[in-house]
Design an enzyme around this catalytic site. Structure first.
Site, PDB file in Angstrom:
ATOM      1  N   GLY A  13       0.824  -1.200   0.000  1.00  0.00           N
ATOM      2  CA  GLY A  13       0.000   0.000   0.000  1.00  0.00           C
ATOM      3  C   GLY A  13       0.860   1.252   0.000  1.00  0.00           C
ATOM      4  CG  ASP A 152      -0.547  -0.399   9.801  1.00  0.00           C
ATOM      5  OD1 ASP A 152      -1.300   0.587   9.756  1.00  0.00           O
ATOM      6  OD2 ASP A 152      -0.782  -1.462   9.202  1.00  0.00           O
ATOM      7  CD  GLU A 267      -7.602  -0.716   8.240  1.00  0.00           C
ATOM      8  OE1 GLU A 267      -8.481  -0.374   7.430  1.00  0.00           O
ATOM      9  OE2 GLU A 267      -6.421  -0.900   7.926  1.00  0.00           O
ATOM     10  CG  PHE A 325      -6.830  12.977   4.037  1.00  0.00           C
ATOM     11  CD1 PHE A 325      -7.074  14.004   3.137  1.00  0.00           C
ATOM     12  CD2 PHE A 325      -6.210  13.302   5.239  1.00  0.00           C
ATOM     13  CE1 PHE A 325      -6.700  15.311   3.421  1.00  0.00           C
ATOM     14  CE2 PHE A 325      -5.839  14.598   5.539  1.00  0.00           C
ATOM     15  CZ  PHE A 325      -6.088  15.603   4.627  1.00  0.00           C
TER      16      PHE A 325
END
Length: 399
Positions: A13, A152, A267, A325
């Protein structure tokens, strides 16, 4: 032996460091080894398997510093695991019966690459570890140097991953806008869903930055501009058990008093409970090439928003995800400094022929070093006992 060609790739990502890291690598090689040819595989390991790459020309070298102004990755990313043969065959990246590691190694040899720089998270670098091991076992003389990217901040044993500081800052900025919606309706519930599959660092640290921003604001309670409408009332991370029933009762009292409840939700918080519930109902839980649950399909924010809305008797519910974002921003000053140090050492190690992942080694006095690939793994948990986090929970009444 002098280097002839260096290859770059970004994978996984996006994070607010990829474009900067690519630019700084180009700058550093141009400074130290101007004769070295530089290529960049498009879309990470996807481009490596298909042999598609960009040639870094004189214009790119002259303007490499401009990449610091952008988020994303100019050379493209993808999620490709070289040891997941079935997925690679399905996607047409290798043929039936082929070994992806051999395909990748052969492509590197064909392209005349001496050094491969991988910029990515634990999946990217464990894949790089698989490739480095294959190259070593089969007598391919090539150096692989990784840079740790993940918002993360969950790569073992690296103290601080590239991009995480910027992601936290922008997650806070996102909240500064979204929580202004707290007065759009009576009994308003706002769930700010933050990226973080297994690690709550981004949720926790962005909440810290957000509340530091609150401390700097001037409120006017007599006209309704009251801090109680803007503050965070619940912070939920994967490393902490979430008792929805007891939290619902606590938040109900806050809703009755403040007319609003604001939540920061990682999440990954409670995802295993959601998955277990779905599987018990014979629902399909889709996973990606690395075996990760596709979080966007199970929608944790909506799930917990529904449960909490019932508990607090909310009149209106707003669920907002800050992930794209936050992860798409250009690097902030903290990350620029971190990236520069890692890039400088990474190029130095590459020239010396030393493979590994660059980072501040938590198991070696936080020393910036080239860490053996075999020591790299994901899933480093956020330490919920850090004093600043415990204090924050106490201040919002959650501890």
């Amino acid at each position: 032996m002098a280097l002839k060609r260096v290859a770059l790739l970004t994978a996984g990502g996006f994070a607010p460091c990829l474009s900067t890291a690519v630019g700084m690598l180009i700058e550093r090689y141009t400074e130290l080894e101007p004769e070295v040819d530089i290529i960049a595989y498009e879309h990470g390991y996807h481009g490596l398997l298909t042999g598609k790459y960009l040639q870094i020309d004189d214009d790119a070298r002259a303007n490499a510093a401009r990449l610091q102004l952008y988020g994303g990755s100019p050379i493209g990313n993808s999620r490709v695991k070289l040891t997941n043969t079935a997925d690679l065959v399905k996607r047409g990246l290798i043929k039936e019966g082929e070994d992806a590691l051999k395909v990748a190694a052969d492509q590197l040899v064909k392209d005349g690459v001496d050094v491969l720089h991988t910029i990515g998270g634990d999946d990217t670098n464990t894949t790089a570890a698989d490739l480095a091991a294959y190259l070593e076992e089969h007598n391919y003389h090539l150096t692989v140097v990784g840079l740790p990217k993940t918002i993360d901040n969950d790569v073992v044993p690296i103290r601080q991953s590239l991009g995480a500081y910027t992601a936290a800052e922008n997650t806070s900025i996102f909240a500064q806008h979204i929580i202004s919606e707290s007065r759009v309706s009576p009994r308003m519930l706002i769930v700010h869903e933050v990226m973080g599959r297994n690690c709550g660092w981004l949720t926790a640290y962005s909440a810290k930055l957000y509340r530091e921003w609150l401390d700097q604001q001037t409120f006017v309670p007599s006209v309704g501009l009251d801090r109680k409408h803007w503050d965070i009332n619940g912070i939920y991370v994967p490393e902490m058990h979430m008792d929805i029933e007891s939290e619902g009762k606590r938040l109900k009292k806050i809703m009755d008093e403040n007319d609003t409840v604001n939540i920061f939700l990682s999440e990954g918080a409670g995802v295993m409970d959601i998955v277990a519930e779905m599987e018990a109902q014979n629902q399909v839980v889709n996973r990606d090439a690395f075996g990760h649950v596709r979080l966007d399909e199970i929608n944790p924010g909506q799930y917990f928003a529904k449960r909490f809305a019932q508990a607090v008797d909310a009149e209106k519910v707003l669920v907002q995800k800050s992930g794209y974002f936050a992860r798409s921003a250009p690097s902030n000053q903290a990350d620029l400094q971190l990236i520069k140090g890692m890039v400088d050492l990474g190029v130095q190690c590459a020239i010396a022929g030393e493979s590994g992942v660059i980072g501040h080694d938590e198991e070696n006095g936080n020393r910036l070093s080239c860490i053996d690939f075999q020591r790299i793994k994901g899933g480093k948990p956020f330490d919920v006992n850090l004093p600043w986090f415990r204090q924050m929970l106490q201040e919002i009444g959650q501890a």
